[in-house]
Design a protein around this motif. Structure first.
Motif, mmCIF file in Angstrom:
data_model
loop_
_atom_site.group_PDB
_atom_site.id
_atom_site.type_symbol
_atom_site.label_atom_id
_atom_site.label_comp_id
_atom_site.label_asym_id
_atom_site.label_seq_id
_atom_site.Cartn_x
_atom_site.Cartn_y
_atom_site.Cartn_z
ATOM 1 N N ASP A 48 35.520 31.738 50.297
ATOM 2 C CA ASP A 48 34.745 32.825 49.476
ATOM 3 C C ASP A 48 33.923 32.332 48.652
ATOM 4 N N ARG A 49 32.810 32.842 48.338
ATOM 5 C CA ARG A 49 31.717 32.218 47.381
ATOM 6 C C ARG A 49 32.009 32.329 46.022
ATOM 7 N N LEU A 50 33.173 33.440 45.790
ATOM 8 C CA LEU A 50 33.655 33.342 44.146
ATOM 9 C C LEU A 50 34.993 32.489 44.424
ATOM 10 N N TYR A 59 35.784 43.955 42.574
ATOM 11 C CA TYR A 59 34.619 44.333 42.072
ATOM 12 C C TYR A 59 33.672 45.590 42.341
ATOM 13 N N GLY A 60 34.526 46.511 43.105
ATOM 14 C CA GLY A 60 33.802 47.493 43.546
ATOM 15 C C GLY A 60 34.797 49.054 43.010
ATOM 16 N N VAL A 61 35.986 49.011 43.553
ATOM 17 C CA VAL A 61 37.065 49.916 43.381
ATOM 18 C C VAL A 61 37.147 50.037 42.022
ATOM 19 N N ALA A 67 45.866 52.649 40.935
ATOM 20 C CA ALA A 67 46.629 52.613 41.938
ATOM 21 C C ALA A 67 45.885 51.947 43.061
ATOM 22 N N ILE A 68 44.830 52.190 43.389
ATOM 23 C CA ILE A 68 44.175 51.490 44.640
ATOM 24 C C ILE A 68 43.864 50.093 44.411
ATOM 25 N N LYS A 69 43.685 49.684 43.173
ATOM 26 C CA LYS A 69 43.624 48.271 42.870
ATOM 27 C C LYS A 69 44.744 47.372 43.284
ATOM 28 N N MET A 89 34.798 29.577 45.764
ATOM 29 C CA MET A 89 33.602 28.776 45.488
ATOM 30 C C MET A 89 32.778 28.118 46.356
ATOM 31 N N VAL A 90 32.960 28.336 47.811
ATOM 32 C CA VAL A 90 32.435 27.976 48.939
ATOM 33 C C VAL A 90 31.540 28.868 49.614
ATOM 34 N N GLU A 91 30.311 28.660 49.792
ATOM 35 C CA GLU A 91 29.543 29.837 50.291
ATOM 36 C C GLU A 91 28.894 29.661 51.633
ATOM 37 N N LEU A 92 29.118 30.440 52.361
ATOM 38 C CA LEU A 92 28.357 30.037 53.699
ATOM 39 C C LEU A 92 27.052 30.264 53.760
ATOM 40 N N GLY A 93 26.243 29.259 54.212
ATOM 41 C CA GLY A 93 24.717 29.141 54.126
ATOM 42 C C GLY A 93 24.282 28.426 52.910
ATOM 43 N N TYR A 110 34.040 36.479 60.395
ATOM 44 C CA TYR A 110 32.994 36.700 59.392
ATOM 45 C C TYR A 110 33.441 37.840 58.651
ATOM 46 N N ALA A 111 33.563 38.022 57.204
ATOM 47 C CA ALA A 111 34.030 39.407 56.497
ATOM 48 C C ALA A 111 33.330 39.361 55.219
ATOM 49 N N MET A 112 32.113 39.125 55.149
ATOM 50 C CA MET A 112 31.118 38.820 53.942
ATOM 51 C C MET A 112 30.547 40.012 53.312
ATOM 52 N N PHE A 136 24.961 48.369 39.005
ATOM 53 C CA PHE A 136 25.647 48.820 37.723
ATOM 54 C C PHE A 136 27.217 48.635 37.841
ATOM 55 N N VAL A 137 27.755 48.718 38.980
ATOM 56 C CA VAL A 137 29.040 48.487 39.444
ATOM 57 C C VAL A 137 29.636 47.029 39.248
ATOM 58 N N ALA A 138 28.828 46.162 39.223
ATOM 59 C CA ALA A 138 28.995 44.736 39.415
ATOM 60 C C ALA A 138 29.035 44.536 37.744
ATOM 61 N N GLY A 364 35.110 44.385 58.786
ATOM 62 C CA GLY A 364 34.860 45.043 57.655
ATOM 63 C C GLY A 364 33.302 45.517 57.674
ATOM 64 N N TRP A 365 32.880 45.611 56.431
ATOM 65 C CA TRP A 365 31.318 46.133 56.451
ATOM 66 C C TRP A 365 30.477 45.617 56.874
ATOM 67 N N ILE A 366 30.469 44.174 57.057
ATOM 68 C CA ILE A 366 29.446 43.320 57.890
ATOM 69 C C ILE A 366 29.705 43.664 59.383
ATOM 70 N N THR A 376 40.414 51.672 56.167
ATOM 71 C CA THR A 376 39.751 51.696 57.368
ATOM 72 C C THR A 376 39.647 50.089 58.028
ATOM 73 N N ASN A 377 39.571 49.391 56.989
ATOM 74 C CA ASN A 377 39.165 48.028 57.417
ATOM 75 C C ASN A 377 40.620 47.427 58.225
ATOM 76 N N LYS A 378 41.703 48.218 57.963
ATOM 77 C CA LYS A 378 43.037 47.477 58.446
ATOM 78 C C LYS A 378 42.988 47.815 60.184
HETATM 79 C C1 LIG Z 1 31.494 50.894 44.236
HETATM 80 C C2 LIG Z 1 32.796 50.982 45.117
HETATM 81 C C3 LIG Z 1 33.723 51.690 45.082
HETATM 82 C C4 LIG Z 1 34.650 51.876 46.036
HETATM 83 N N1 LIG Z 1 35.950 52.408 45.886
HETATM 84 C C5 LIG Z 1 36.947 52.556 46.653
HETATM 85 C C6 LIG Z 1 37.956 53.369 46.712
HETATM 86 O O1 LIG Z 1 38.215 53.827 45.487
HETATM 87 N N2 LIG Z 1 38.871 53.377 47.442
HETATM 88 C C7 LIG Z 1 39.014 52.724 48.719
HETATM 89 O O2 LIG Z 1 39.683 52.812 49.587
HETATM 90 N N3 LIG Z 1 37.643 51.877 49.022
HETATM 91 C C8 LIG Z 1 36.583 52.036 48.051
HETATM 92 N N4 LIG Z 1 35.422 51.191 48.309
HETATM 93 C C9 LIG Z 1 35.238 50.650 49.524
HETATM 94 C C10 LIG Z 1 36.124 49.366 50.000
HETATM 95 O O3 LIG Z 1 35.733 48.598 48.829
HETATM 96 C C11 LIG Z 1 35.364 48.784 51.236
HETATM 97 O O4 LIG Z 1 35.989 49.275 52.190
HETATM 98 C C12 LIG Z 1 36.064 47.310 51.482
HETATM 99 O O5 LIG Z 1 35.933 46.379 50.234
HETATM 100 C C13 LIG Z 1 35.283 46.856 52.532
HETATM 101 O O6 LIG Z 1 34.494 45.538 52.376
HETATM 102 P P1 LIG Z 1 34.805 44.179 52.986
HETATM 103 O O7 LIG Z 1 36.192 43.734 52.907
HETATM 104 O O8 LIG Z 1 33.989 44.173 54.462
HETATM 105 O O9 LIG Z 1 33.944 43.278 51.971
HETATM 106 P P2 LIG Z 1 33.913 43.072 50.466
HETATM 107 O O10 LIG Z 1 35.007 43.679 49.786
HETATM 108 O O11 LIG Z 1 32.359 43.483 50.062
HETATM 109 O O12 LIG Z 1 33.977 41.509 50.485
HETATM 110 C C14 LIG Z 1 33.254 40.633 50.941
HETATM 111 C C15 LIG Z 1 33.551 39.455 50.446
HETATM 112 O O13 LIG Z 1 32.745 38.049 51.042
HETATM 113 C C16 LIG Z 1 32.276 37.007 49.968
HETATM 114 N N5 LIG Z 1 31.044 36.565 50.520
HETATM 115 C C17 LIG Z 1 29.885 37.265 50.748
HETATM 116 N N6 LIG Z 1 28.992 36.481 51.223
HETATM 117 C C18 LIG Z 1 29.465 35.522 51.375
HETATM 118 C C19 LIG Z 1 29.221 33.787 51.593
HETATM 119 N N7 LIG Z 1 27.858 33.854 52.164
HETATM 120 N N8 LIG Z 1 30.063 32.905 51.795
HETATM 121 C C20 LIG Z 1 31.366 33.203 51.372
HETATM 122 N N9 LIG Z 1 31.764 34.354 51.087
HETATM 123 C C21 LIG Z 1 30.901 35.325 50.917
HETATM 124 C C22 LIG Z 1 32.249 38.054 48.893
HETATM 125 O O14 LIG Z 1 32.317 37.189 47.802
HETATM 126 C C23 LIG Z 1 33.341 38.894 48.789
HETATM 127 O O15 LIG Z 1 34.534 38.626 48.384
HETATM 128 C C24 LIG Z 1 34.624 51.116 47.566
HETATM 129 C C25 LIG Z 1 33.598 50.503 47.624
HETATM 130 C C26 LIG Z 1 32.427 50.407 46.724
HETATM 131 C C27 LIG Z 1 30.907 49.753 46.785
#
Ligand SMILES: Cc1cc2nc3c(=O)[nH]c(=O)nc-3n(C[C@H](O)[C@H](O)[C@H](O)COP(=O)(O)OP(=O)(O)OC[C@H]3O[C@@H](n4cnc5c(N)ncnc54)[C@H](O)[C@@H]3O)c2cc1C
Length: 468
Positions: A48-50, A59-61, A67-69, A89-93, A110-112, A136-138, A364-366, A376-378
């Motif tokens: 992860d880059r973080l 960083y979103g929920v 409870a979700i956290k 702290m290792v970023e792809l790219g 890939y799960a970025m 704003f969320v960030a 995931g989202w990517i 949904t991601n499960k």
């Molecule tokens: C504002 C907000 C609120 C939400 N609230 C809810 C909620 O209440 N309940 C709920 O069920 N869902 C909620 N969701 C949805 C949930 O967060 C997503 O379904 C879930 O996080 C899916 O994202 P992901 O796992 O695909 O990627 P993300 O969670 O976005 O994570 C991607 C990861 O990849 C890392 N990354 C990115 N680029 C690179 C790179 N180049 N190299 C290395 N690492 C990298 C990032 O640092 C990050 O850790 C919310 C979403 C948002 C935006």
């Protein structure tokens, strides 16, 4: 960890398949869970880059949705895997390339996520005071890349979008700061939210209440907040009425939109105004947003949206566009710029022509775009891992990738790497900071402090003790 000492790096297991997962987020960690169910001894590096795991769960929920956290507690168990490493702290790219990953692992997942946002494409979008909900969320979540938000002088905020992210940001603005003070929000954020409350918040949608993506629980929570007077405007006659032909969620949303304005809120602290069937036409101001011009819309016979050249100006100092997150294109990786995803067939990465790229997967989202909740991601990760496992079983894998350990290589080349112990130091420091304020956690929001804790910097630890 000092630059030249790879001492914290447990050697990569050599005898089994090796998998890299890029993104220590819900989707990535669900994929790891599914992989470990197949083989508990599998060697998995989670990049992860973080320096902190959990992606948008951290960083979103919303911080007040504790409870979700807590899903993080379940996801954390994957790091107990015998040969699982967190490589933060290792970023792809930037620090590692697609080619290096392909060279060192039998499979790469890939799960970025979706780290960019959609734009309105209207004049004035670059004015100060126009932000994406993502930015704003960030900020309120204490993401180390976030820029500070200043609310001084904001008497009206306009949130554009009719999904749950719009609800989250509106709720954070409308909730009394005392009700947020037991969350993990950074102190500076609570200070800013408490300094000058925003007395008027609009939620503007270009379509109607029946087309919203709100979920019932989130909407009802918002329209029931103490001291918040709710109004609903722009709807067509009968549009809020109950209708048995609609699905349960939509009927519940309509009910909440009827109940909100029906509540009596004498002397409201905040006025929350829903405005449907309007789109942003432009933002006006000399350098900062001063007002937002909206055009009324309607749906044509085919369901397409069209403007009807009726205008409305809202004096406002802050506009938050909550109209969607998008994936980011990374160097050397296939990308579908229209969908904002890595092209794939059920999680197998393809190139632009649709040809499967062996050994590369996506979750995931990517993979599917920025839709769906954590759960949904499960199932999404399970689909991808099924294919990954089929492919590994079909061609063996092990032995074809380089036996070098890429993480040792990174550390030796001077890249500071945050391992899981480093994350535990950050976690402990955040808990200590929170405890001293009667909270479970107070997030550490600067790269400098995070990097200090990653390095096991004694000065940073001492400062943290003094702060606590
Ligand atoms: C504002 C907000 C609120 C939400 N609230 C809810 C909620 O209440 N309940 C709920 O069920 N869902 C909620 N969701 C949805 C949930 O967060 C997503 O379904 C879930 O996080 C899916 O994202 P992901 O796992 O695909 O990627 P993300 O969670 O976005 O994570 C991607 C990861 O990849 C890392 N990354 C990115 N680029 C690179 C790179 N180049 N190299 C290395 N690492 C990298 C990032 O640092 C990050 O850790 C919310 C979403 C948002 C935006």
């Amino acid at each position: 960890m000092s630059d030249d000492e790879p001492r914290d790096v447990t050697p990569l297991a050599r005898s089994r398949h090796r998998v890299a997962v890029v993104g220590a987020c819900p989707a990535g960690l669900f994929a790891v869970q599914a992989l470990l169910r197949r083989d508990p001894g599998l060697a998995i590096d989670i990049y992860d880059r973080l320096p902190t795991p959990y992606g948008l769960l951290r960083y979103g929920v919303a911080p007040d949705h504790t409870a979700i956290k807590r899903v993080a507690t379940t996801l954390a168990r994957v790091f107990e895997g015998r040969a699982v490493r967190f490589v933060g702290m290792v970023e792809l790219g930037r620090h590692i390339t697609r080619h290096q990953l392909r060279e060192h692992y039998d499979a790469v997942v890939y799960a970025m996520g979706a780290s960019r946002d959609s734009h309105l494409g209207v004049p004035g979008e670059d004015l100060d005071g126009c932000l994406s909900a993502r930015e704003f969320v960030a900020w309120y979540e204490g993401h180390p890349d976030a820029s500070p938000v200043v609310l001084t002088g904001v008497s009206t905020a306009v949130v554009v979008g009719i999904g749950n992210v719009a609800i989250d940001v509106a709720r954070i603005l409308a909730k009394p700061v005392d009700d947020l003070s037991d969350t993990d929000m950074p102190d500076a954020v609570l200070g800013e939210l408490g300094r000058e409350p925003v007395p008027e918040v609009w939620i503007v949608g270009r379509r109607g209440p029946r087309q919203t993506a709100f979920t019932q629980v989130e909407l009802r929570e918002l329209v029931s907040l103490d001291g918040v007077a709710v109004s609903v405007d722009g709807v067509q006659p009968g549009e809020l009425d109950d209708d048995e032909s609609l699905d349960r969620r939509t009927r519940a949303v309509l009910r909440a939109l009827r109940d909100g304005p029906a509540r009596s809120v004498p002397d409201p602290r905040v006025r929350l105004r829903f405005l449907f069937w309007h789109r942003v036409w432009r933002l006006d101001g000399p350098g900062e947003v001063e007002s937002v011009r909206l055009e009324a819309t309607r749906s044509d016979a085919e369901g397409r949206l069209e403007g009807i050249e009726e205008w409305r100006d809202i004096p406002a100092q802050l506009l938050l566009r909550a109209i969607g997150y998008r994936g980011q294109q990374l160097p050397g990786l296939p990308f579908d710029p229209v969908a904002g995803i890595i092209p794939n067939v059920e999680g197998r990465v393809t190139d632009q022509r649709g040809e499967v790229q062996p050994g590369e997967y996506v979750v995931g989202w990517i993979k599917r775009g920025a839709v769906g909740v954590i759960g949904t991601n499960k199932s999404d990760a399970a689909e991808t891992v099924d294919h990954l496992w089929e492919d590994l079983a079909a061609d063996g894998g092990t032995g074809r990738c380089s036996s070098d350990d890429p993480v040792v290589g990174l550390v030796e080349s001077g890249t500071p790497v945050a391992d899981f112990a480093a994350w535990l130091r950050i976690d402990a420091a955040e808990r200590a900071r929170g405890e001293s304020r009667g909270r479970i956690r107070t997030k550490i929001a600067t790269w400098q402090e995070l990097a200090g804790l990653v390095a096991g910097d004694d000065d940073e630890a001492a400062k943290e003790m003094r702060r606590a």
